[in-house]
Design a protein around this motif. Structure first.
Motif, PDB file in Angstrom:
ATOM      1  N   LYS A 238     -34.091 -15.367 -30.497  1.00 31.38           N
ATOM      2  CA  LYS A 238     -33.096 -16.404 -30.674  1.00 31.38           C
ATOM      3  C   LYS A 238     -31.788 -16.054 -30.174  1.00 31.38           C
ATOM      4  O   LYS A 238     -30.829 -16.836 -29.874  1.00 31.38           O
ATOM      5  CB  LYS A 238     -32.947 -16.708 -32.272  1.00 31.38           C
ATOM      6  N   LYS A 239     -31.524 -14.652 -29.839  1.00 31.99           N
ATOM      7  CA  LYS A 239     -30.169 -14.323 -29.004  1.00 31.99           C
ATOM      8  C   LYS A 239     -29.943 -14.945 -27.803  1.00 31.99           C
ATOM      9  O   LYS A 239     -28.970 -15.321 -27.258  1.00 31.99           O
ATOM     10  CB  LYS A 239     -30.222 -12.839 -28.864  1.00 31.99           C
ATOM     11  N   LYS A 240     -31.237 -15.173 -27.013  1.00 29.78           N
ATOM     12  CA  LYS A 240     -31.273 -15.777 -25.763  1.00 29.78           C
ATOM     13  C   LYS A 240     -31.662 -17.322 -25.561  1.00 29.78           C
ATOM     14  O   LYS A 240     -31.374 -17.923 -24.722  1.00 29.78           O
ATOM     15  CB  LYS A 240     -32.123 -14.931 -24.478  1.00 29.78           C
ATOM     16  N   TYR A 241     -32.122 -17.906 -26.787  1.00 27.55           N
ATOM     17  CA  TYR A 241     -32.765 -19.130 -26.693  1.00 27.55           C
ATOM     18  C   TYR A 241     -31.457 -20.148 -27.031  1.00 27.55           C
ATOM     19  O   TYR A 241     -30.929 -19.858 -28.372  1.00 27.55           O
ATOM     20  CB  TYR A 241     -33.844 -19.402 -27.835  1.00 27.55           C
ATOM     21  N   GLN A 242     -31.087 -20.868 -26.432  1.00 24.41           N
ATOM     22  CA  GLN A 242     -29.990 -21.948 -26.480  1.00 24.41           C
ATOM     23  C   GLN A 242     -30.497 -22.598 -27.733  1.00 24.41           C
ATOM     24  O   GLN A 242     -29.505 -23.114 -28.493  1.00 24.41           O
ATOM     25  CB  GLN A 242     -29.635 -22.505 -25.282  1.00 24.41           C
ATOM     26  N   LEU A 243     -31.588 -23.238 -27.671  1.00 20.61           N
ATOM     27  CA  LEU A 243     -32.188 -23.998 -28.788  1.00 20.61           C
ATOM     28  C   LEU A 243     -32.908 -23.095 -29.835  1.00 20.61           C
ATOM     29  O   LEU A 243     -33.846 -22.558 -29.453  1.00 20.61           O
ATOM     30  CB  LEU A 243     -33.173 -25.034 -28.252  1.00 20.61           C
ATOM     31  N   LYS A 244     -32.354 -23.132 -30.868  1.00 16.78           N
ATOM     32  CA  LYS A 244     -32.495 -22.232 -31.766  1.00 16.78           C
ATOM     33  C   LYS A 244     -33.960 -22.592 -32.810  1.00 16.78           C
ATOM     34  O   LYS A 244     -33.936 -22.582 -33.933  1.00 16.78           O
ATOM     35  CB  LYS A 244     -31.577 -21.804 -32.898  1.00 16.78           C
ATOM     36  N   ARG A 245     -34.918 -22.761 -32.100  1.00 18.07           N
ATOM     37  CA  ARG A 245     -36.162 -23.061 -32.679  1.00 18.07           C
ATOM     38  C   ARG A 245     -37.429 -22.690 -31.722  1.00 18.07           C
ATOM     39  O   ARG A 245     -37.550 -22.635 -30.613  1.00 18.07           O
ATOM     40  CB  ARG A 245     -36.325 -24.778 -32.962  1.00 18.07           C
ATOM     41  N   ILE A 246     -38.633 -22.753 -32.265  1.00 17.20           N
ATOM     42  CA  ILE A 246     -39.841 -22.485 -31.748  1.00 17.20           C
ATOM     43  C   ILE A 246     -40.228 -23.769 -31.221  1.00 17.20           C
ATOM     44  O   ILE A 246     -40.248 -24.883 -32.128  1.00 17.20           O
ATOM     45  CB  ILE A 246     -40.959 -21.732 -32.586  1.00 17.20           C
ATOM     46  N   GLY A 247     -40.789 -23.664 -30.077  1.00 19.99           N
ATOM     47  CA  GLY A 247     -41.195 -24.887 -29.404  1.00 19.99           C
ATOM     48  C   GLY A 247     -42.842 -25.529 -29.996  1.00 19.99           C
ATOM     49  O   GLY A 247     -43.130 -24.802 -30.632  1.00 19.99           O
ATOM     50  N   GLN A 248     -42.573 -26.737 -30.041  1.00 20.97           N
ATOM     51  CA  GLN A 248     -43.976 -27.542 -30.454  1.00 20.97           C
ATOM     52  C   GLN A 248     -44.528 -27.979 -29.276  1.00 20.97           C
ATOM     53  O   GLN A 248     -44.122 -28.166 -28.195  1.00 20.97           O
ATOM     54  CB  GLN A 248     -43.640 -28.802 -31.169  1.00 20.97           C
ATOM     55  N   PRO A 249     -46.125 -27.888 -29.235  1.00 20.57           N
ATOM     56  CA  PRO A 249     -46.954 -28.487 -28.162  1.00 20.57           C
ATOM     57  C   PRO A 249     -46.642 -29.560 -27.234  1.00 20.57           C
ATOM     58  O   PRO A 249     -46.593 -29.832 -26.225  1.00 20.57           O
ATOM     59  CB  PRO A 249     -48.300 -28.357 -28.788  1.00 20.57           C
ATOM     60  N   GLU A 250     -46.259 -30.712 -28.432  1.00 20.56           N
ATOM     61  CA  GLU A 250     -45.506 -31.964 -27.810  1.00 20.56           C
ATOM     62  C   GLU A 250     -44.475 -31.975 -26.671  1.00 20.56           C
ATOM     63  O   GLU A 250     -44.132 -32.650 -25.699  1.00 20.56           O
ATOM     64  CB  GLU A 250     -45.178 -32.881 -28.878  1.00 20.56           C
ATOM     65  N   ASP A 251     -43.750 -30.638 -26.881  1.00 20.50           N
ATOM     66  CA  ASP A 251     -42.544 -30.475 -25.987  1.00 20.50           C
ATOM     67  C   ASP A 251     -42.989 -30.104 -24.612  1.00 20.50           C
ATOM     68  O   ASP A 251     -42.073 -30.372 -23.745  1.00 20.50           O
ATOM     69  CB  ASP A 251     -41.800 -29.047 -26.234  1.00 20.50           C
ATOM     70  N   CYS A 252     -44.446 -29.606 -24.487  1.00 22.42           N
ATOM     71  CA  CYS A 252     -44.712 -29.642 -23.161  1.00 22.42           C
ATOM     72  C   CYS A 252     -45.609 -30.699 -22.758  1.00 22.42           C
ATOM     73  O   CYS A 252     -45.995 -30.865 -21.284  1.00 22.42           O
ATOM     74  CB  CYS A 252     -45.832 -28.421 -23.183  1.00 22.42           C
ATOM     75  N   ALA A 253     -45.802 -32.033 -23.602  1.00 21.77           N
ATOM     76  CA  ALA A 253     -46.859 -32.850 -22.946  1.00 21.77           C
ATOM     77  C   ALA A 253     -46.190 -33.992 -22.120  1.00 21.77           C
ATOM     78  O   ALA A 253     -46.736 -34.239 -21.138  1.00 21.77           O
ATOM     79  CB  ALA A 253     -47.447 -33.562 -24.215  1.00 21.77           C
ATOM     80  N   GLY A 254     -44.867 -34.256 -22.327  1.00 28.81           N
ATOM     81  CA  GLY A 254     -44.093 -35.321 -21.726  1.00 28.81           C
ATOM     82  C   GLY A 254     -43.898 -34.903 -20.235  1.00 28.81           C
ATOM     83  O   GLY A 254     -44.069 -35.780 -19.537  1.00 28.81           O
ATOM     84  N   ILE A 255     -43.552 -33.663 -20.133  1.00 27.10           N
ATOM     85  CA  ILE A 255     -43.160 -33.162 -18.582  1.00 27.10           C
ATOM     86  C   ILE A 255     -44.359 -33.296 -17.694  1.00 27.10           C
ATOM     87  O   ILE A 255     -44.346 -33.705 -16.646  1.00 27.10           O
ATOM     88  CB  ILE A 255     -42.789 -31.698 -18.860  1.00 27.10           C
ATOM     89  N   VAL A 256     -45.548 -33.222 -18.385  1.00 25.93           N
ATOM     90  CA  VAL A 256     -47.197 -33.041 -17.526  1.00 25.93           C
ATOM     91  C   VAL A 256     -47.135 -34.679 -17.332  1.00 25.93           C
ATOM     92  O   VAL A 256     -47.525 -34.885 -16.113  1.00 25.93           O
ATOM     93  CB  VAL A 256     -48.049 -32.348 -18.268  1.00 25.93           C
ATOM     94  N   SER A 257     -46.800 -35.346 -18.306  1.00 24.30           N
ATOM     95  CA  SER A 257     -47.217 -36.968 -17.813  1.00 24.30           C
ATOM     96  C   SER A 257     -46.135 -37.285 -16.841  1.00 24.30           C
ATOM     97  O   SER A 257     -46.661 -38.175 -15.894  1.00 24.30           O
ATOM     98  CB  SER A 257     -47.085 -37.679 -19.296  1.00 24.30           C
ATOM     99  N   PHE A 258     -45.069 -36.944 -17.024  1.00 23.69           N
ATOM    100  CA  PHE A 258     -44.111 -37.186 -15.783  1.00 23.69           C
ATOM    101  C   PHE A 258     -44.547 -36.714 -14.440  1.00 23.69           C
ATOM    102  O   PHE A 258     -44.438 -37.413 -13.352  1.00 23.69           O
ATOM    103  CB  PHE A 258     -42.769 -36.579 -16.200  1.00 23.69           C
ATOM    104  N   LEU A 259     -44.950 -35.315 -14.331  1.00 21.40           N
ATOM    105  CA  LEU A 259     -45.488 -34.835 -13.292  1.00 21.40           C
ATOM    106  C   LEU A 259     -46.708 -35.631 -12.602  1.00 21.40           C
ATOM    107  O   LEU A 259     -46.857 -35.647 -11.060  1.00 21.40           O
ATOM    108  CB  LEU A 259     -45.714 -33.360 -13.423  1.00 21.40           C
ATOM    109  N   PHE A 260     -47.220 -36.246 -13.283  1.00 21.05           N
ATOM    110  CA  PHE A 260     -48.677 -37.099 -12.724  1.00 21.05           C
ATOM    111  C   PHE A 260     -47.918 -38.506 -12.700  1.00 21.05           C
ATOM    112  O   PHE A 260     -48.836 -39.317 -11.759  1.00 21.05           O
ATOM    113  CB  PHE A 260     -49.633 -37.086 -13.787  1.00 21.05           C
ATOM    114  N   SER A 261     -46.767 -38.902 -12.937  1.00 21.82           N
ATOM    115  CA  SER A 261     -46.472 -40.171 -12.641  1.00 21.82           C
ATOM    116  C   SER A 261     -45.724 -40.600 -11.329  1.00 21.82           C
ATOM    117  O   SER A 261     -45.586 -39.695 -10.470  1.00 21.82           O
ATOM    118  CB  SER A 261     -45.302 -40.536 -13.721  1.00 21.82           C
TER     119      SER A 261
END
Length: 281
Positions: A238-261
């Motif tokens: 958390k000292k280096k993470y600007q967003l102070k939370r653990i990522g969720q699987p859904e955080d990765c999903a949209g970018i993949v859809s974008f990369l295929f669009s």
């Protein structure tokens, strides 16, 4: 995705003879930015892979999901079909040639071709130092994490070429940029994925096929719980993470859809970090 559990991403479905399921409505036109395109996602019955498969299907794609265990495939297919999504599934341990062949056959059986591939399946059978890893551990990690994506793509490529365009997303890990001392050879395998992305993007560009790499940080999955459940480790992160939370699987999903669009039609050879902080300039 810092991943440190002792199994290949637990994501798989049906195999040919009785290894596949599909929606009865797959002949009906889909709606969405990926309407009526066909995608394969390996290691996709839970965690990041499942979230990506679900998002691609929600955005209109017909999706083939896979992982090592039949019951996991059955469960994921049933849930996604219950949401009205167009999915099929097959058991596929990506490190086994016969399973990769079955996955290709399933794609052709249900959808007749392929537009997109996500290589998400990965393994880490060792929590420990690099030099204490056995030859067996090295072979397993490199076979599944590095060699298998290239071999699977080589088998699917002719069917992607027939569609005229296509795109691939390889899944690395923030461990490629910031190695963790407990992850030894896994760190190295995920760094190799960055190089594989660049090389394949050059090789496939003349064919009109784009290749990019998703680089997740610490995402809350069963695969990574050894790390995100470690309070000392997470407090340090958390000292280096600007967003102070653990990522969720859904955080990765949209970018993949974008990369295929179509919006990503001029993006290839990129390593895209989804980690709550920036690991580079």
């Amino acid at each position: 995705m810092f991943q440190a559990v002792t199994s290949v991403h637990r994501h798989q479905f049906h195999s040919c003879a009785r290894l596949s399921l599909h929606l009865s409505s797959t002949g009906i036109d889909q709606k969405g930015v990926l309407a009526n395109r066909v995608a394969v996602v390996t290691g996709s019955t839970e965690g990041i892979g499942y979230a990506m498969a679900r998002r691609l299907a929600q955005d209109g794609a017909h999706v083939v999901i896979s992982s090592r265990k039949q019951q996991n495939v059955d469960r994921a297919v049933a849930v996604l079909q219950g949401e009205g999504l167009s999915v099929a599934g097959t058991v596929c341990h990506v490190g086994k040639a016969e399973d990769r062949k079955r996955l290709v056959a399933t794609v052709l059986e249900h959808y007749g071709g392929l537009d997109f591939l996500v290589c998400n399946a990965g393994v880490n059978p060792l929590v420990g130092s690099t030099l204490k890893a056995s030859e067996e551990v090295w072979d397993k990690i490199l076979d599944v994490n590095v060699k298998s994506p290239a071999l699977l793509l080589s088998q699917l490529l002719p069917h992607m070429e027939k569609r005229g365009t296509g795109a691939v997303v390889l899944v690395s890990s923030i461990a490629a940029y910031i190695p963790h001392v407990k992850l030894g050879p896994y760190n190295i395998s995920k760094t190799a994925m960055l190089g594989l992305t660049r090389t394949l993007s050059l090789e496939l560009a003349p064919k009109g096929i784009r290749v990019n790499c998703l680089v997740p940080g610490i995402i809350e999955t069963n695969f990574s719980k050894l790390l995100h459940k470690d309070e000392v480790f997470w407090n340090e992160c958390k000292k280096k993470y600007q967003l102070k939370r653990i990522g969720q699987p859904e955080d990765c999903a949209g970018i993949v859809s974008f990369l295929f669009s179509p919006d990503a039609s001029y993006i290839t050879g990129e390593n895209i970090v989804v980690a709550g902080f920036s690991s580079r300039l």
